[in-house]
Design a protein around this motif. Structure first.
Motif: not given
Length: 337
Positions: A274-276, A285-286, A303-306, A326-328
């Motif tokens: 996730l990148k809010p 979309t995430g 989840r985000t990277e952290p 190149n995908a969700l």
């Protein structure tokens, strides 16, 4: 895979029940409302005004195109990049139609009406709606289980196309891969097809793999990932960990660690990162998919990277790489050393 998931949730049933994309495709080009109605089977009293109002919204969202015919003045409706993903007739692959059908199934829709209750008192929206979690429900309801598996399988080709092209070297030196939660085996079959040297193992609950077709180079094994995972050089999990709480994910990852060779094995996680605040094509979309997990799974989340870093470290995977494809979802390589 740029389809408006919110729109599909609200308008997917009528698009697919009426087979509007297939009707337009059959004609070979844009057609009028009258021609669309003529192509709809079992329509004893067709309402052209009703259809026009539905199409107006779908055109606005670029699911269909609209242009005025030069000779008659009628509006002609055509396919767009998005509606081509909703074709269902033979020769129309790849298609996300089974996913849209699954997401709009009454069983999947009901939990959304319990989200406000979850805000007030916690708990699982799906359990509040159906009295049991989604996995128990699938075990006891074959029709829903079939729709769910078809929806998941149809995403495998599109997602794995992006994964395989963007993660080329990642499968080169692997002799065997076990796909944990692999459903009916579509995902692992795509990997084996591209890397014939790999021995593929499709691992899921017994009632799921019982419905899996036979794929060359793939062995189906039924079991419980919380108990034991079959041995392999690498463990693959695509859209599995997002179904579970951090506590359950750690249990699953611990079983993964035991399934791979000590010192040289790895876990390949295909999940959304996730990148809010992100502005990328898949970032919004995430966030929508995260709400879907809130409505469907008890403790499930994107989840985000952290958050991924914290989860992996707590599970004993101190080293990881994130590969954007190149995908969700992205590919997350996790190493126990």
């Amino acid at each position: 895979m740029e389809v408006d998931l919110q729109l599909c949730r609200f308008h997917g049933p009528e698009i697919l029940e009426l087979r509007i994309p297939d009707i337009i495709r059959r004609h070979g080009g844009p057609i009028s409302l009258t021609q669309i109605l003529a192509g709809i089977s079992d329509a004893p009293s067709p309402d052209i005004t009703c259809l026009e109002r539905i199409m107006r919204v779908l055109v606005r969202k670029k699911i269909f195109s609209a242009q005025e015919a030069s000779n008659s003045g009628d509006t002609l409706y055509g396919l767009t990049h998005s509606s081509r993903w909703l074709l269902t007739e033979s020769g129309s692959e790849p298609s996300l139609a089974p996913l849209v059908v699954m997401e709009n199934h009454p069983v999947r829709m009901a939990p959304w009406h319990y989200l406000s209750q979850c805000v007030r008192e916690g708990g699982s929206a799906f359990v509040k709606a159906h009295g049991q979690d989604v996995w128990e429900f699938g075990l006891e309801n074959p029709e829903f289980n079939k729709r769910f598996n078809e929806g998941m399988a149809c995403t495998a080709k599109t997602v794995m196309s992006g994964v395989i092209s963007g993660y080329k070297d990642g499968f080169d030196n692997i002799g065997s891969v076990v796909d944990v939660g692999g459903g009916t085996g579509q995902t692992i079959s795509e990997i084996v097809k591209s890397y014939p040297h790999i021995k593929g193992i499709n691992f899921d609950l017994p009632h799921v793999v019982a419905a899996a077709p036979k794929y060359e180079g793939v062995t189906n094994i039924g079991g419980d990932m919380f108990q034991e995972i079959p041995q392999a050089d690498a463990v693959l999990m695509k859209w599995v960990l997002h179904d579970w709480s951090d506590e359950d994910c750690i249990k699953i990852l611990n079983k993964c660690k035991k399934a791979i060779p000590e010192g040289r094995g790895k876990v390949i996680i295909v999940e959304i990162v996730l990148k809010p605040e992100g502005q990328g094509i898949f970032d919004y979309t995430g966030l929508v998919v995260d709400l879907n997990m809130l409505a469907t799974c008890n403790g499930g989340r994107e989840r985000t990277e952290p958050e991924w870093k914290k989860l992996l470290q707590e599970a004993g995977f101190p080293r990881y790489n994130i590969i954007t494809v190149n995908a969700l979802p992205s590919v997350i390589e996790a190493y126990p050393i």
